[in-house]
Design a protein around this motif. Structure first.
Motif, short mmCIF file in Angstrom:
data_model
loop_
_atom_site.label_atom_id
_atom_site.label_comp_id
_atom_site.label_asym_id
_atom_site.label_seq_id
_atom_site.Cartn_x
_atom_site.Cartn_y
_atom_site.Cartn_z
N THR A 34 20.29 21.59 25.22
CA THR A 34 21.45 20.93 25.82
C THR A 34 21.49 21.17 27.32
OG1 THR A 34 22.79 22.87 25.27
CG2 THR A 34 22.87 21.01 23.73
N VAL A 35 22.31 20.36 28.02
CA VAL A 35 22.49 20.52 29.46
C VAL A 35 23.95 20.87 29.73
CG1 VAL A 35 22.92 18.04 29.78
CG2 VAL A 35 22.16 19.43 31.72
N HIS A 36 24.16 21.77 30.67
CA HIS A 36 25.51 22.24 31.01
C HIS A 36 25.69 22.23 32.53
CE1 HIS A 36 26.07 23.67 26.85
NE2 HIS A 36 24.78 23.98 26.92
N PRO A 37 26.88 21.83 33.02
CA PRO A 37 28.01 21.29 32.24
C PRO A 37 27.64 19.95 31.62
CG PRO A 37 28.37 20.92 34.57
CD PRO A 37 27.15 21.77 34.48
N GLU A 38 28.52 19.46 30.76
CA GLU A 38 28.22 18.21 30.06
C GLU A 38 28.40 16.99 30.95
OE1 GLU A 38 30.65 18.15 26.61
OE2 GLU A 38 29.50 19.70 25.57
N SER A 39 29.13 17.13 32.07
CA SER A 39 29.38 15.97 32.94
C SER A 39 29.55 16.40 34.39
CB SER A 39 30.62 15.21 32.47
OG SER A 39 31.79 16.00 32.63
N TYR A 40 29.27 15.43 35.27
CA TYR A 40 29.47 15.58 36.71
C TYR A 40 30.00 14.23 37.21
CZ TYR A 40 27.51 19.99 38.57
OH TYR A 40 27.31 21.30 38.93
N ALA A 41 30.61 14.25 38.38
CA ALA A 41 31.05 13.00 38.99
C ALA A 41 29.84 12.26 39.57
CB ALA A 41 32.08 13.27 40.08
N LYS A 42 29.88 10.96 39.55
CA LYS A 42 28.81 10.17 40.14
C LYS A 42 28.67 10.52 41.63
CE LYS A 42 29.26 6.19 37.05
NZ LYS A 42 29.54 4.73 36.94
N GLY A 43 27.43 10.68 42.07
CA GLY A 43 27.19 10.99 43.47
C GLY A 43 27.52 12.41 43.87
N ALA A 44 27.76 13.30 42.88
CA ALA A 44 28.09 14.69 43.18
C ALA A 44 26.97 15.33 44.00
CB ALA A 44 28.33 15.47 41.90
N THR A 45 27.35 16.25 44.88
CA THR A 45 26.37 16.90 45.74
C THR A 45 26.43 18.42 45.59
OG1 THR A 45 27.94 16.92 47.59
CG2 THR A 45 26.44 15.05 47.44
N THR A 143 19.46 11.07 31.22
CA THR A 143 18.79 11.59 30.03
C THR A 143 17.58 12.42 30.46
OG1 THR A 143 19.49 9.70 28.70
CG2 THR A 143 17.66 11.01 27.86
N PHE A 144 17.54 13.67 30.02
CA PHE A 144 16.44 14.57 30.37
C PHE A 144 15.60 14.85 29.12
CE2 PHE A 144 20.00 15.49 33.21
CZ PHE A 144 19.40 15.40 34.46
N PRO A 172 17.77 14.96 19.54
CA PRO A 172 18.36 14.25 20.68
C PRO A 172 17.94 14.85 22.01
CG PRO A 172 19.95 15.75 19.72
CD PRO A 172 18.76 15.77 18.81
N ALA A 173 17.78 13.99 23.01
CA ALA A 173 17.46 14.45 24.35
C ALA A 173 18.74 14.94 25.03
CB ALA A 173 16.84 13.31 25.17
N PRO A 174 18.65 15.96 25.87
CA PRO A 174 19.83 16.41 26.61
C PRO A 174 20.35 15.30 27.52
CG PRO A 174 18.07 18.03 26.73
CD PRO A 174 17.48 16.80 26.15
N VAL A 175 21.67 15.11 27.54
CA VAL A 175 22.28 14.04 28.31
C VAL A 175 23.39 14.59 29.20
CG1 VAL A 175 23.63 11.90 28.21
CG2 VAL A 175 21.75 12.26 26.60
#
Length: 247
Positions: A34-45, A143-144, A172-175
Motif C-alpha cells: 500500500t501507499v501512505h498517505p492514501e491521498s494528496y491534493a493535486k499539484g501538491a509540492t 497507480t504504482f 491490487p496495485a498501490p494507488v
C-alpha cells in the motif's frame, strides 16, 4: 437438555469458525502493498509518500522491491530516503510529453525505484519513503505497480487495477488518490463554494420559516388573551345581571 446443549455447542463452533474466517480474510486484505498517505491534493509540492511492503510468506523473506512510477502523469523531483540494509536504484525515463514548471521544462522523470540487499522476514513489513517535488494536476489518481520478490524465487506482481464499482482484485496495485486543491484565497473549489451558498440559502429559508412561525404563534397568543378577557367580561356581566332582580 443434552440435545439442547449439543445444539448450543454446534452453534458456538460455527460462530467461532465464521469469526476466524472473517479475521483471516481481513489479515490477507491488509497484507497488500500500500501507499501512505492514501491521498494528496493535486499539484501538491514538497511531500513524502511511503510504500508499505508486508511479508506474506511464512518460509521466505522479501529480498527485492520494485516500484514503477507512472510517466504519463509523472511525479517530479523524486528523491529516495536511505534505508538501513537496502540499496536503492533509481531509473529515469524520457517523457513523451514534457512538463512545464516555473523552473523550466522537465523532459525526464523517475520511472522505477528498485530496493535490494535487505530482508523482510515473516510477520514483518518495511516502509520505503520517497520524497517528491511536485505531483501532477491532470489526473485523479496515481497507480504504482509493484513487484515483490521472495528469497525462494517467487515474485508477487501487485499490478492489477481496480475498476470503478468492481471488486478489489487479488493483487491490487498501490494507488494514491489526488483530490481537488483549494483555491488561492483558501475559500475552496467552486463546487465547495456552491455547496456553501446552497447551505446558506437553506439556512436563510429555515430562519424565515422560523420567524414566520414565531409571528403566527405570537398572533395566536394575543388572540387567545383577547378571547379570554372577553369571556371573563361576559361571565361577570352574567353574574351581575342574575343578581340584579334579587336586589
Amino acid at each position: 437438555m443434552s440435545a439442547h446443549r449439543t445444539t448450543l455447542r454446534r452453534a458456538g463452533t460455527v460462530a467461532a469458525l465464521a469469526t476466524a474466517g472473517v479475521l483471516a480474510a481481513a489479515g490477507v486484505a491488509s497484507a497488500h502493498v500500500t501507499v501512505h498517505p492514501e491521498s494528496y491534493a493535486k499539484g501538491a509540492t514538497d511531500g513524502v509518500i511511503t510504500f508499505r511492503v508486508p511479508n506474506e510468506e511464512d518460509k521466505a523473506s522479501t529480498t527485492k522491491v520494485q516500484v514503477y512510477l507512472p510517466t504519463d502523469h509523472p511525479v517530479l523531483g523524486v528523491l529516495v530516503t536511505p534505508q538501513n540494509g537496502w540499496t536503492a536504484k533509481v531509473t529515469t525515463s524520457k517523457l513523451k510529453t514534457p512538463v512545464k514548471t516555473d523552473d523550466g521544462t522537465i523532459t525526464d522523470a523517475v520511472s522505477e525505484i528498485t530496493w535490494t540487499g535487505g530482508k523482510i522476514g515473516a510477520g514483518q513489513f518495511e516502509d520505503f519513503n520517497v520524497a517528491f517535488g511536485q505531483l501532477p494536476e491532470d489526473t485523479d489518481q496515481l497507480t504504482f505497480k509493484t513487484l515483490q520478490t521472495y528469497s525462494d524465487g517467487d515474485v508477487v506482481r501487485w499490478i492489477e487495477e481496480t475498476t470503478a464499482g468492481g471488486d478489489e482484485p487479488e493483487n491490487p496495485a498501490p494507488v494514491l488518490k489526488l483530490t481537488a486543491k483549494e483555491s488561492e484565497d483558501g475559500d475552496g473549489t467552486p463546487a465547495a463554494s456552491a455547496s456553501t451558498a446552497a447551505t446558506a440559502a437553506k439556512s436563510t429559508a429555515a430562519s424565515a420559516s422560523s420567524s414566520s412561525s414565531d409571528s403566527t404563534a405570537r398572533g395566536l397568543g394575543v388572540a387567545g388573551l383577547i378571547v379570554g378577557v372577553l369571556g371573563l367580561a361576559a361571565g361577570a356581566f352574567a353574574v351581575v345581571r342574575s343578581r340584579s332582580p334579587r336586589s
